[in-house]
Design an enzyme around this catalytic site. Structure first.
Site, PDB file in Angstrom:
ATOM      1  N   LYS A  98      20.323  -4.641   1.147  1.00  3.55           N
ATOM      2  CA  LYS A  98      20.823  -3.280   0.923  1.00  3.55           C
ATOM      3  C   LYS A  98      22.351  -3.338   0.839  1.00  3.55           C
ATOM      4  CE  LYS A  98      17.462  -0.101   2.792  1.00  3.55           C
ATOM      5  NZ  LYS A  98      16.569  -0.638   1.788  1.00  3.55           N
ATOM      6  N   ASP A 132      18.834  -3.852  -3.368  1.00  8.14           N
ATOM      7  CA  ASP A 132      18.069  -2.605  -3.235  1.00  8.14           C
ATOM      8  C   ASP A 132      18.873  -1.437  -3.805  1.00  8.14           C
ATOM      9  OD1 ASP A 132      16.326  -4.145  -1.788  1.00  8.14           O
ATOM     10  OD2 ASP A 132      16.464  -2.973   0.056  1.00  8.14           O
ATOM     11  N   MET A 133      18.166  -0.351  -4.130  1.00  2.85           N
ATOM     12  CA  MET A 133      18.863   0.880  -4.498  1.00  2.85           C
ATOM     13  C   MET A 133      18.662   1.885  -3.373  1.00  2.85           C
ATOM     14  SD  MET A 133      20.881   2.089  -6.723  1.00  2.85           S
ATOM     15  CE  MET A 133      20.765   1.343  -8.341  1.00  2.85           C
ATOM     16  N   GLN A 161      15.288   3.166  -9.621  1.00  2.00           N
ATOM     17  CA  GLN A 161      14.332   4.177  -9.138  1.00  2.00           C
ATOM     18  C   GLN A 161      13.906   5.090 -10.288  1.00  2.00           C
ATOM     19  OE1 GLN A 161      17.441   5.444  -6.644  1.00  2.00           O
ATOM     20  NE2 GLN A 161      16.528   4.673  -4.745  1.00  2.00           N
ATOM     21  N   ARG A 182      13.770  -4.713 -10.491  1.00  2.00           N
ATOM     22  CA  ARG A 182      12.580  -4.321  -9.725  1.00  2.00           C
ATOM     23  C   ARG A 182      12.485  -2.800  -9.857  1.00  2.00           C
ATOM     24  NH1 ARG A 182      14.030  -3.637  -4.013  1.00  2.00           N
ATOM     25  NH2 ARG A 182      13.787  -5.833  -3.613  1.00  2.00           N
ATOM     26  N   VAL A 184      10.985   0.740  -8.942  1.00  2.00           N
ATOM     27  CA  VAL A 184      10.244   1.471  -7.896  1.00  2.00           C
ATOM     28  C   VAL A 184      10.201   2.948  -8.268  1.00  2.00           C
ATOM     29  CG1 VAL A 184      10.987  -0.125  -6.078  1.00  2.00           C
ATOM     30  CG2 VAL A 184      12.296   1.975  -6.473  1.00  2.00           C
ATOM     31  N   GLY A 186      11.006   5.332  -5.956  1.00  2.00           N
ATOM     32  CA  GLY A 186      12.157   5.908  -5.250  1.00  2.00           C
ATOM     33  C   GLY A 186      11.704   6.551  -3.963  1.00  2.00           C
ATOM     34  N   ARG A 277       8.779   5.038   5.329  1.00  2.00           N
ATOM     35  CA  ARG A 277       7.394   4.577   5.097  1.00  2.00           C
ATOM     36  C   ARG A 277       6.409   5.675   5.506  1.00  2.00           C
ATOM     37  NH1 ARG A 277      10.533   1.302   3.454  1.00  2.00           N
ATOM     38  NH2 ARG A 277      10.179   2.737   1.763  1.00  2.00           N
ATOM     39  N   ALA A 279       7.001   8.853   5.418  1.00  2.00           N
ATOM     40  CA  ALA A 279       7.121   9.931   4.428  1.00  2.00           C
ATOM     41  C   ALA A 279       6.368   9.594   3.151  1.00  2.00           C
ATOM     42  CB  ALA A 279       8.598  10.182   4.108  1.00  2.00           C
ATOM     43  N   GLU A 280       6.279   8.295   2.813  1.00  2.00           N
ATOM     44  CA  GLU A 280       5.578   7.916   1.583  1.00  2.00           C
ATOM     45  C   GLU A 280       4.097   8.252   1.663  1.00  2.00           C
ATOM     46  OE1 GLU A 280       8.592   4.320   0.413  1.00  2.00           O
ATOM     47  OE2 GLU A 280       6.737   3.862   1.438  1.00  2.00           O
TER      48      GLU A 280
HETATM   49  C1  FAD Z   1       8.782  -4.379  -3.002  1.00  2.00           C
HETATM   50  C2  FAD Z   1       9.299  -2.972  -2.866  1.00  2.00           C
HETATM   51  C3  FAD Z   1      10.675  -2.747  -2.832  1.00  2.00           C
HETATM   52  C4  FAD Z   1      11.165  -1.447  -2.735  1.00  2.00           C
HETATM   53  N1  FAD Z   1      12.516  -1.235  -2.772  1.00  2.00           N
HETATM   54  C5  FAD Z   1      12.992   0.029  -2.842  1.00  2.00           C
HETATM   55  C6  FAD Z   1      14.374   0.288  -3.030  1.00  2.00           C
HETATM   56  O1  FAD Z   1      15.204  -0.630  -3.104  1.00  2.00           O
HETATM   57  N2  FAD Z   1      14.781   1.590  -3.130  1.00  2.00           N
HETATM   58  C7  FAD Z   1      13.891   2.633  -3.069  1.00  2.00           C
HETATM   59  O2  FAD Z   1      14.308   3.797  -3.206  1.00  2.00           O
HETATM   60  N3  FAD Z   1      12.581   2.421  -2.838  1.00  2.00           N
HETATM   61  C8  FAD Z   1      12.114   1.146  -2.728  1.00  2.00           C
HETATM   62  N4  FAD Z   1      10.771   0.940  -2.527  1.00  2.00           N
HETATM   63  C9  FAD Z   1       9.888   2.083  -2.185  1.00  2.00           C
HETATM   64  C10 FAD Z   1       9.390   2.830  -3.404  1.00  2.00           C
HETATM   65  O3  FAD Z   1      10.442   3.577  -3.988  1.00  2.00           O
HETATM   66  C11 FAD Z   1       8.264   3.811  -3.040  1.00  2.00           C
HETATM   67  O4  FAD Z   1       8.706   4.758  -2.142  1.00  2.00           O
HETATM   68  C12 FAD Z   1       7.040   3.188  -2.435  1.00  2.00           C
HETATM   69  O5  FAD Z   1       6.744   1.966  -3.062  1.00  2.00           O
HETATM   70  C13 FAD Z   1       5.824   4.123  -2.590  1.00  2.00           C
HETATM   71  O6  FAD Z   1       5.590   4.369  -3.939  1.00  2.00           O
HETATM   72  P1  FAD Z   1       4.368   3.737  -4.767  1.00  2.00           P
HETATM   73  O7  FAD Z   1       4.887   3.277  -6.070  1.00  2.00           O
HETATM   74  O8  FAD Z   1       3.645   2.732  -3.951  1.00  2.00           O
HETATM   75  O9  FAD Z   1       3.479   4.976  -5.133  1.00  2.00           O
HETATM   76  P2  FAD Z   1       2.840   6.139  -4.237  1.00  2.00           P
HETATM   77  O10 FAD Z   1       2.299   7.110  -5.202  1.00  2.00           O
HETATM   78  O11 FAD Z   1       3.817   6.625  -3.226  1.00  2.00           O
HETATM   79  O12 FAD Z   1       1.692   5.380  -3.490  1.00  2.00           O
HETATM   80  C14 FAD Z   1       0.527   4.931  -4.152  1.00  2.00           C
HETATM   81  C15 FAD Z   1      -0.512   4.651  -3.090  1.00  2.00           C
HETATM   82  O13 FAD Z   1      -0.095   3.492  -2.348  1.00  2.00           O
HETATM   83  C16 FAD Z   1      -0.320   3.673  -0.973  1.00  2.00           C
HETATM   84  N5  FAD Z   1       0.977   3.727  -0.265  1.00  2.00           N
HETATM   85  C17 FAD Z   1       2.201   3.872  -0.797  1.00  2.00           C
HETATM   86  N6  FAD Z   1       3.158   3.828   0.152  1.00  2.00           N
HETATM   87  C18 FAD Z   1       2.492   3.663   1.318  1.00  2.00           C
HETATM   88  C19 FAD Z   1       2.902   3.551   2.657  1.00  2.00           C
HETATM   89  N7  FAD Z   1       4.178   3.592   3.019  1.00  2.00           N
HETATM   90  N8  FAD Z   1       1.935   3.395   3.599  1.00  2.00           N
HETATM   91  C20 FAD Z   1       0.631   3.335   3.271  1.00  2.00           C
HETATM   92  N9  FAD Z   1       0.179   3.452   2.013  1.00  2.00           N
HETATM   93  C21 FAD Z   1       1.094   3.603   1.055  1.00  2.00           C
HETATM   94  C22 FAD Z   1      -1.082   4.977  -0.810  1.00  2.00           C
HETATM   95  O14 FAD Z   1      -2.434   4.706  -0.879  1.00  2.00           O
HETATM   96  C23 FAD Z   1      -0.641   5.755  -2.030  1.00  2.00           C
HETATM   97  O15 FAD Z   1      -1.571   6.718  -2.413  1.00  2.00           O
HETATM   98  C24 FAD Z   1      10.260  -0.352  -2.627  1.00  2.00           C
HETATM   99  C25 FAD Z   1       8.878  -0.592  -2.673  1.00  2.00           C
HETATM  100  C26 FAD Z   1       8.394  -1.865  -2.799  1.00  2.00           C
HETATM  101  C27 FAD Z   1       6.904  -2.065  -2.845  1.00  2.00           C
END
Ligand code: FAD
Length: 295
Positions: A98, A132-133, A161, A182, A184, A186, A277, A279-280
């Site tokens: 980060k 990271d962003m 993002q 990478r 994501v 966001g 995490r 909040a996701e």
């Molecule tokens: C390798 C990696 C690096 C990342 N780096 C960054 C970054 O640098 N900056 C940034 O802003 N974000 C980062 N993120 C987070 C990203 O932005 C998302 O918030 C996160 O990945 C959830 O989005 P999703 O694409 O999985 O889709 P979502 O629609 O959120 O999730 C899809 C499904 O995956 C499962 N899921 C998702 N998240 C979770 C969780 N926390 N716990 C349990 N189940 C879950 C659930 O079943 C959900 O329905 C990163 C994520 C990954 C995987």
């Protein structure tokens, strides 16, 4: 954005809670869902287990918003140790950092130097450094940082993002550098003026940006646990997921021949990261409460 998600993201910046939760046994138990442990050794052992399932790893040490240059320097040194430990364990020497952990709030030039030094070390071990962003207020500075470091070190990647409405323009700006990206969705709380809010809009934006990156010749990694979206995209890119999230899907994808990499987090500064995490996936809150009370 739901009220619960917004509240959890608001709490991620609460200093009072951030000081207390990580020091409580209950908090530590709950955080274990997303991290194998606080020590680098815990992350390495988890990486070895994943490797048996043909899943590659990338390590990140938790920490952000550093306000003391000595702490930023310590974080950089700690990443050097992580690269050595990964190499020694026979794992990919990939780390994800980060910018504000390495001092972006203090001095962008020093931060670029720290990331350059890590990239040089990673290159000597055949590895990579990903940047990271963070929140939208940091995107301009992070892009400049990436451009500076990427011109000197090809083995540096950047996270973009998809939820930010500006991202397609940022992609156009970066494409001449042949970036490693990478992608994501966001994870921060952003205003509707600058970021898509609904799950549908964010997924659509993700799909558009992923295709834009691939068409532009970028080296793309799709970081998402949204397996339906990944299936729809059907792109020949590495898939990245988080430790502890959809582990069965990670194994299934790897067994089916996909390139899968899991981000393993470690370190004691996990509070803000852990709240993001939760909040996701607000259902995680019930898991957290059950783990905290030890049931
Ligand atoms: C390798 C990696 C690096 C990342 N780096 C960054 C970054 O640098 N900056 C940034 O802003 N974000 C980062 N993120 C987070 C990203 O932005 C998302 O918030 C996160 O990945 C959830 O989005 P999703 O694409 O999985 O889709 P979502 O629609 O959120 O999730 C899809 C499904 O995956 C499962 N899921 C998702 N998240 C979770 C969780 N926390 N716990 C349990 N189940 C879950 C659930 O079943 C959900 O329905 C990163 C994520 C990954 C995987």
């Amino acid at each position: 954005m739901s009220v619960l998600r917004s509240t959890l993201l608001g709490l991620s910046r609460n200093h009072w809670l951030g000081k207390r939760l990580p020091n409580s046994a209950a908090g530590r138990r709950a955080a274990r869902k997303f991290m194998p442990g606080e020590r680098l050794e815990d992350a390495i052992e988890a990486g070895k287990r994943l490797q048996k399932d043909h899943i590659a790893v990338v390590l990140t040490e938790l920490g952000e918003d550093i306000t003391d240059a000595a702490d930023a320097q310590r974080a950089a040194q700690s990443y050097e140790l992580a690269l050595d430990a990964l190499a020694e364990a026979g794992l990919d020497t990939h780390v994800s950092v980060k910018p504000t952990h390495l001092g972006l709030h203090l001095d962008p030039g020093d931060t670029a130097e720290r990331i350059s030094a890590l990239a040089e070390k990673a290159a000597s071990l055949n590895g990579m450094v990903f940047v990271d962003m963070e929140g939208s207020n940091l995107v301009d500075r992070t892009l400049e940082l990436y451009e500076t470091v990427k011109r000197r070190h090809p083995n540096v990647g950047l996270c973009l993002q998809a939820y930010l409405k500006r991202t397609p323009a940022d992609v156009e700006r970066l494409l001449p550098l042949q970036p490693r990206i990478r992608l994501v969705k966001g994870t921060y709380r952003e205003h509707a003026e600058i970021a898509f809010q609904s799950r549908r809009d964010v997924s659509d934006a993700y799909e558009r940006v992923a295709r834009q990156l691939v068409a532009g010749g970028a080296d793309v990694r799709l970081a998402s646990q949204d397996v339906d979206l990944l299936r729809r995209l059907d792109l020949d890119c590495e898939i990245q997921m988080m430790y502890g999230v959809r582990a069965a899907d990670q194994r299934r994808l790897a067994a089916g021949g996909k390139r899968v990499r899991v981000l393993i987090s470690y370190g004691s500064e996990w509070f803000a990261w852990y709240m993001r995490r939760l909040a996701e996936r607000p259902a995680n809150l019930w898991f957290a409460i059950r783990a905290a009370v030890g049931s």
